[in-house]
Design an enzyme around this catalytic site. Structure first.
Site, PDB file in Angstrom:
ATOM      1  N   LYS A  70       8.001  -0.891  -6.746  1.00 20.15           N
ATOM      2  CA  LYS A  70       7.152  -1.781  -6.821  1.00 20.15           C
ATOM      3  C   LYS A  70       5.958  -1.171  -7.883  1.00 20.15           C
ATOM      4  CE  LYS A  70       7.699  -4.969  -3.776  1.00 20.15           C
ATOM      5  NZ  LYS A  70       7.596  -6.200  -4.372  1.00 20.15           N
ATOM      6  N   SER A 109       0.969  -1.257   0.007  1.00 25.94           N
ATOM      7  CA  SER A 109      -0.051  -0.120  -0.053  1.00 25.94           C
ATOM      8  C   SER A 109       0.875   1.094   0.059  1.00 25.94           C
ATOM      9  CB  SER A 109      -1.053  -0.022   1.320  1.00 25.94           C
ATOM     10  OG  SER A 109      -0.133   0.057   2.636  1.00 25.94           O
TER      11      SER A 109
END
Ligand code: GDP
Length: 317
Positions: free
Chosen positions: A141, A109
């Protein structure tokens, strides 16, 4: 998904990879492929290419990564960028070249902007600036999930990206130099209890809000997506509820039975003020997290004690 599918779990000794192996074994998947770091260095392009050339893999679960808490991220940006980019580009490209049709890429996240509207929807990605304390990891990411999307659109693969919220559970990292807040607090509270320390220091102001998902729930969500044949896209995986670091520290102290005082060290970074995922995309498909935070922390503390005591005994003996 076929129970005989040949599934490569990259990073099977880590917290996420080991949870995936437990989940798939428990549900009858019999052809799991794993390699230790010394058998296969995922940052080495040549080794990765020859592994995929020989191994006849049907599905890749890409849970290998360089991960760490707020301090490790902030102090080793080169390492977080290089190792994560190398692992992703090597594995995703080699999987595509070996005609692997399905791959699940695990992100985090923290790829979302620092000041994102809450709860965070998947489409908020890249809508504003990142949190500086973890931007190296986040950029790596984001590159991984963009690679999956690009390979899907250009080469017709079915690569999906899961973005879990802060994870915890068995095989977490309890080393204070690299750990995330939940394992760090479990260890600190345990050691403060044993030492009968009057105070326990929590980093930051205690005000930031975080959401915590037990890694077994992430493994269950992964199996759900594989079995529902969801081939593409980005999915948040969380519980849909957050709490402040102060509330978390109080909860850990209660479970560990540490009765001293919590002291907040505001010279340490708070990081992003809130990270709460909108989990409606997965919920609308029928999946929800099921492990309650207090139960999950209690189980994790038992696991920590089992390992910690074994280590202590080994170093004393
Ligand atoms: P983040 O979610 O990327 O910010 O990473 P962390 O899990 O490392 O930190 C979450 C929050 O917990 C931050 O506000 C930290 O300052 C706070 N925190 C409080 N005590 C600790 C601790 O002992 N270790 C870590 N890693 N974070 C702590």
């Amino acid at each position: 998904m076929d129970k005989h599918a040949r599934i490569y779990v990259a990073g099977h000794r880590g917290m996420v990879g080991s949870a995936l192996v437990r989940e798939l074994n428990a549900h009858g998947y019999r052809d799991l492929v794993t390699r230790t770091h010394s058998e296969l260095d995922l940052t080495d392009q040549h080794e990765v290419n020859s592994f995929f050339h020989d191994a006849r893999i049907d599905v890749v679960l890409l849970a290998a990564a360089r991960v760490g808490g707020i301090m490790a991220n902030a102090t080793q940006p080169a390492r977080f960028l290089y190792e994560n980019l190398a692992i992703e580009t090597n594995v995703i490209h080699a999987a595509y070249r070996a005609s692997v049709a399905r791959l699940v890429f695990f992100g985090s996240s923290c790829i979302y902007p620092k000041l994102c509207p809450q709860p965070i929807r998947e489409e908020y990605l890249l809508s504003s600036a990142l949190e500086p304390t973890n931007d190296a990891y986040a950029i790596a990411k984001i590159a991984g999930l963009k690679m999956c999307n690009a390979y899907n659109s250009e080469y017709g693969t079915h690569y999906v990206s899961l973005m879990p919220t802060n994870l915890y559970g068995p095989n977490d990292n309890y080393d204070p130099r690299g750990s995330h807040v939940l394992p760090a607090l479990i260890r600190k509270a345990h050691e403060a209890k044993i030492a009968r320390a009057p105070t326990l220091t929590v980093w930051g102001t205690g005000a930031p809000r975080r959401e915590f998902l037990h890694v077994d729930d992430l493994a269950a969500a992964t199996r759900f997506l594989l079995e529902h044949d969801v081939g593409e896209g980005v999915y948040n995986v969380g519980v849909g509820e957050d709490l402040s670091i102060r509330e978390l520290a109080e909860c850990v102290a209660r479970i560990v039975d540490y009765r001293g005082e919590l002291v907040f060290d505001a010279t340490k970074p708070d990081g992003t003020p809130q990270k709460l995922l909108d989990v409606s995309r997965l919920a609308s498909m029928g999946w929800r997290a099921s492990i309650d935070l207090e139960d999950g922390i209690a189980k994790t503390y038992e696991d920590f004690c089992a390992h910690h005591c074994a280590l202590e005994a080994a170093s004393n003996g």
